[in-house]
Write a protein that holds these residues in place. Structure first.
Motif, PDB file in Angstrom:
ATOM      1  N   ARG A 117       0.824  -1.205   0.000  1.00 56.48           N
ATOM      2  CA  ARG A 117       0.000   0.000   0.000  1.00 56.48           C
ATOM      3  C   ARG A 117       0.861   1.258   0.000  1.00 56.48           C
ATOM      4  NH1 ARG A 117      -3.443  -0.522   5.106  1.00 56.48           N
ATOM      5  NH2 ARG A 117      -1.571  -1.570   5.894  1.00 56.48           N
ATOM      6  N   ILE A 118       0.455   2.224  -0.812  1.00 54.24           N
ATOM      7  CA  ILE A 118       1.136   3.521  -0.906  1.00 54.24           C
ATOM      8  C   ILE A 118       0.199   4.574  -0.328  1.00 54.24           C
ATOM      9  CG2 ILE A 118       2.295   5.168  -2.413  1.00 54.24           C
ATOM     10  CD1 ILE A 118       2.261   2.939  -4.595  1.00 54.24           C
ATOM     11  N   ALA A 119       0.594   5.175   0.777  1.00 57.85           N
ATOM     12  CA  ALA A 119      -0.242   6.215   1.375  1.00 57.85           C
ATOM     13  C   ALA A 119       0.043   7.566   0.728  1.00 57.85           C
ATOM     14  CB  ALA A 119       0.000   6.298   2.870  1.00 57.85           C
ATOM     15  N   HIS A 120      -1.008   8.320   0.528  1.00 58.03           N
ATOM     16  CA  HIS A 120      -0.894   9.723   0.095  1.00 58.03           C
ATOM     17  C   HIS A 120      -1.827  10.516   0.991  1.00 58.03           C
ATOM     18  CE1 HIS A 120      -4.139   7.914  -2.411  1.00 58.03           C
ATOM     19  NE2 HIS A 120      -3.188   7.071  -2.811  1.00 58.03           N
ATOM     20  N   LEU A 121      -1.567  10.417   2.283  1.00 62.11           N
ATOM     21  CA  LEU A 121      -2.496  10.817   3.333  1.00 62.11           C
ATOM     22  C   LEU A 121      -1.824  11.723   4.346  1.00 62.11           C
ATOM     23  CD1 LEU A 121      -5.127  10.396   5.054  1.00 62.11           C
ATOM     24  CD2 LEU A 121      -4.099   8.278   5.893  1.00 62.11           C
ATOM     25  N   GLY A 122      -2.532  12.752   4.743  1.00 66.14           N
ATOM     26  CA  GLY A 122      -2.049  13.609   5.821  1.00 66.14           C
ATOM     27  C   GLY A 122      -1.135  14.711   5.320  1.00 66.14           C
ATOM     28  N   ASP A 123      -0.039  14.935   6.039  1.00 63.16           N
ATOM     29  CA  ASP A 123       0.861  16.050   5.739  1.00 63.16           C
ATOM     30  C   ASP A 123       1.834  15.641   4.636  1.00 63.16           C
ATOM     31  OD1 ASP A 123       1.959  18.625   6.102  1.00 63.16           O
ATOM     32  OD2 ASP A 123       3.537  17.815   7.393  1.00 63.16           O
ATOM     33  N   THR A 124       1.335  15.607   3.406  1.00 64.99           N
ATOM     34  CA  THR A 124       2.164  15.202   2.271  1.00 64.99           C
ATOM     35  C   THR A 124       1.877  16.102   1.082  1.00 64.99           C
ATOM     36  OG1 THR A 124       2.917  13.258   1.022  1.00 64.99           O
ATOM     37  CG2 THR A 124       0.540  13.500   1.319  1.00 64.99           C
ATOM     38  N   ASN A 125       2.787  16.100   0.111  1.00 67.97           N
ATOM     39  CA  ASN A 125       2.629  16.976  -1.055  1.00 67.97           C
ATOM     40  C   ASN A 125       3.178  16.291  -2.304  1.00 67.97           C
ATOM     41  OD1 ASN A 125       5.451  17.197  -0.880  1.00 67.97           O
ATOM     42  ND2 ASN A 125       5.392  19.181   0.115  1.00 67.97           N
ATOM     43  N   GLU A 126       3.233  17.045  -3.395  1.00 70.98           N
ATOM     44  CA  GLU A 126       3.632  16.473  -4.685  1.00 70.98           C
ATOM     45  C   GLU A 126       5.033  15.879  -4.647  1.00 70.98           C
ATOM     46  OE1 GLU A 126       0.465  19.519  -5.518  1.00 70.98           O
ATOM     47  OE2 GLU A 126       2.250  19.398  -4.254  1.00 70.98           O
ATOM     48  N   LEU A 127       5.986  16.613  -4.086  1.00 72.91           N
ATOM     49  CA  LEU A 127       7.366  16.138  -4.115  1.00 72.91           C
ATOM     50  C   LEU A 127       7.561  14.932  -3.211  1.00 72.91           C
ATOM     51  CD1 LEU A 127       9.421  19.463  -4.272  1.00 72.91           C
ATOM     52  CD2 LEU A 127       8.564  18.032  -6.125  1.00 72.91           C
ATOM     53  N   THR A 128       6.853  14.894  -2.078  1.00 75.32           N
ATOM     54  CA  THR A 128       6.932  13.718  -1.218  1.00 75.32           C
ATOM     55  C   THR A 128       6.428  12.479  -1.948  1.00 75.32           C
ATOM     56  OG1 THR A 128       6.591  15.081   0.759  1.00 75.32           O
ATOM     57  CG2 THR A 128       6.171  12.733   0.971  1.00 75.32           C
ATOM     58  N   VAL A 129       5.293  12.614  -2.611  1.00 81.95           N
ATOM     59  CA  VAL A 129       4.725  11.487  -3.338  1.00 81.95           C
ATOM     60  C   VAL A 129       5.643  11.057  -4.479  1.00 81.95           C
ATOM     61  CG1 VAL A 129       2.847  10.838  -4.897  1.00 81.95           C
ATOM     62  CG2 VAL A 129       2.331  11.866  -2.693  1.00 81.95           C
ATOM     63  N   LEU A 130       6.210  12.019  -5.206  1.00 82.25           N
ATOM     64  CA  LEU A 130       7.109  11.672  -6.300  1.00 82.25           C
ATOM     65  C   LEU A 130       8.373  10.977  -5.781  1.00 82.25           C
ATOM     66  CD1 LEU A 130       6.753  14.818  -8.566  1.00 82.25           C
ATOM     67  CD2 LEU A 130       5.943  12.505  -9.060  1.00 82.25           C
ATOM     68  N   GLY A 131       8.857  11.416  -4.626  1.00 79.75           N
ATOM     69  CA  GLY A 131      10.004  10.743  -4.027  1.00 79.75           C
ATOM     70  C   GLY A 131       9.671   9.299  -3.673  1.00 79.75           C
ATOM     71  N   ALA A 132       8.480   9.092  -3.112  1.00 80.61           N
ATOM     72  CA  ALA A 132       8.058   7.734  -2.764  1.00 80.61           C
ATOM     73  C   ALA A 132       7.930   6.867  -4.013  1.00 80.61           C
ATOM     74  CB  ALA A 132       6.727   7.792  -2.015  1.00 80.61           C
ATOM     75  N   LEU A 133       7.348   7.414  -5.064  1.00 80.38           N
ATOM     76  CA  LEU A 133       7.178   6.649  -6.296  1.00 80.38           C
ATOM     77  C   LEU A 133       8.529   6.319  -6.929  1.00 80.38           C
ATOM     78  CD1 LEU A 133       4.120   8.544  -7.821  1.00 80.38           C
ATOM     79  CD2 LEU A 133       4.115   6.289  -6.729  1.00 80.38           C
ATOM     80  N   THR A 134       9.484   7.222  -6.802  1.00 81.77           N
ATOM     81  CA  THR A 134      10.830   6.956  -7.317  1.00 81.77           C
ATOM     82  C   THR A 134      11.448   5.767  -6.592  1.00 81.77           C
ATOM     83  OG1 THR A 134      11.148   9.288  -7.894  1.00 81.77           O
ATOM     84  CG2 THR A 134      13.127   7.931  -7.664  1.00 81.77           C
ATOM     85  N   GLY A 135      11.301   5.737  -5.261  1.00 85.34           N
ATOM     86  CA  GLY A 135      11.821   4.612  -4.492  1.00 85.34           C
ATOM     87  C   GLY A 135      11.156   3.302  -4.875  1.00 85.34           C
ATOM     88  N   ILE A 136       9.851   3.359  -5.146  1.00 82.80           N
ATOM     89  CA  ILE A 136       9.133   2.145  -5.545  1.00 82.80           C
ATOM     90  C   ILE A 136       9.602   1.669  -6.911  1.00 82.80           C
ATOM     91  CG2 ILE A 136       6.864   1.230  -6.169  1.00 82.80           C
ATOM     92  CD1 ILE A 136       5.712   3.172  -4.031  1.00 82.80           C
TER      93      ILE A 136
END
Length: 400
Positions: free
Chosen positions: A346-365
């Motif tokens: 599961r990939i959370a995009h919840l709470g105190d997060t933004n575009e760059l945080t999500v893109l960083g997570a997707l890069t790691g995945i």
């Protein structure tokens, strides 16, 4: 001194709760404790009890318990129902399963509508089930708003219309533990009788507080209910909350944090918070599909704005993949639960997060998929970038 090698940078906590805590919330909680029977605490109590209502979109009371969301489940059931009462539930995922187990333990009778865990609750099926209850014996309809295990959202407005179409008097209860402050939720407008939530998801706080929004109909039901309750009694909470107090020692430090969390949400703009969750969720799903992987939620109508559950290809274990990503890139992804164990992450995009945080997570995945030898196509991160760029383009053009 630890013998472990230091890992530079921050840990990416991409699980759907507990979610990362904003620095302002952490700072707010780092205060000396107040006398919980003194005037300064009373001001805080009144402020948070009023402020939290704005998040549920209700004019009625919202009770704040020092407990996890499971405590609010128990409060919802024990305050409104009596032994042997029939309860209609929909098994949309692991948390619906756990709520049903509590119903069983409390001596209630659950009637369960099954799903394949790839959609939210189907309002038409709920309506059909209620229409068959000619004696109007079902006392409550319980559904999970945002099923954190599956990444599927239930359309509560549709369920409300279904209950009304069946002309059924059952109480309407929902678990919005991961839905509050992430997904559209309108307690009063949608005729919800009991809505519960927790502090560690969209409210960007540590675990430890639960919330129970209750309607006048639910309060009336509590006067007739005979299930035993003590700590979770609504009567005690309502009486003390009226003047800003709690019937027992409250979680003062967490209430400091809640006060600041409510401020942060309204500073961003509540509508903006909800739109951000929708936008980031759509970007994550764009990446998953570009990789050629499958999103667990099979109907876009039910897509969660808080979390995306990704199915692993046959022959590849999700837990092994999660461990590789944690060990290599210092990122925690959500585990697969129950029938999804080992089969999904599961990939959370919840709470105190933004575009760059999500893109960083997707890069790691995406790097993790390559290292783990999971069959996939390149370009998931690029697809998410393109979606997010397009989503902000009108605003940047206007600013220019």
């Amino acid at each position: 001194m630890s013998n472990e090698t230091r890992r530079p940078g921050r840990h990416f906590l991409q699980i759907p709760g507990p979610t990362p805590i904003p620095e302002r919330v952490i700072a707010a909680m780092a205060r000396q404790i107040l006398d919980h029977r003194g005037p300064e605490f009373q001001k805080l109590g009144k402020r948070v009890l009023s402020g939290v209502r704005t998040l549920f979109k209700t004019e009625g009371p919202v009770l704040i318990y020092p407990s996890s969301g499971t405590g609010a489940w128990e409060a919802a059931l024990t305050n409104t129902l009596s032994p042997g009462d029939r309860v209609l539930m929909v098994e949309t995922g692991q948390f619906a399963v756990l709520w049903k187990q509590m119903v069983d333990r409390l001596g209630l009778r659950a009637e369960v509508i099954q799903t394949d865990w790839r959609i939210g609750a189907d309002a038409a099926e709920i309506e059909a089930h209620l229409r068959k209850d000619k004696a109007k014996a079902i006392k409550a309809v319980c559904v999970v708003h945002n099923e954190t295990s599956t990444g599927c959202l239930t359309r509560l407005d549709e369920v409300r219309r279904a209950i009304d179409a069946a002309d059924h008097p059952a109480l309407f209860m929902t678990d919005s533990i991961s839905g509050l402050a992430a997904a559209d939720l309108r307690h009063d407008e949608w005729g919800l009788d009991v809505t519960i939530s927790g502090s560690q998801k969209g409210l960007m706080m540590p675990p430890g507080l639960s919330f129970t929004a209750i309607s006048e109909k639910a309060i009336a039901a509590s006067k007739q209910a005979t299930l035993k309750r003590s700590y979770f009694s609504w009567d005690d909470m309502l009486a003390f909350n009226a003047d800003g107090w709690w019937p027992y020692t409250p979680a003062t430090g967490l209430l400091y944090g809640l006060d600041e969390s409510i401020n942060l949400i309204h500073e961003e703009g509540f509508d903006n918070v909800l739109e951000r969750h929708l936008r980031l969720g759509a970007a994550v799903r764009a990446a998953v599909r570009a990789w050629g992987l499958e999103v667990n939620c099979r109907d876009a109508k039910y897509d969660s704005p808080a979390v995306t559950t990704v199915l692993m290809p046959d022959g590849h274990n999700a837990e092994s993949f999660r461990k590789l990503v944690l060990d290599t890139f210092n990122m925690s992804l959500g585990t697969g639960l129950n029938k999804l164990a080992g089969k999904a992450f599961r990939i959370a995009h919840l709470g105190d997060t933004n575009e760059l945080t999500v893109l960083g997570a997707l890069t790691g995945i995406e790097m993790g998929l390559e290292l783990a030898g999971v069959p996939h196509k390149k370009g998931g991160v690029q697809a998410a970038m393109a979606y997010l760029t397009d989503s902000v383009r009108p605003a940047t053009a206007k600013a220019a």
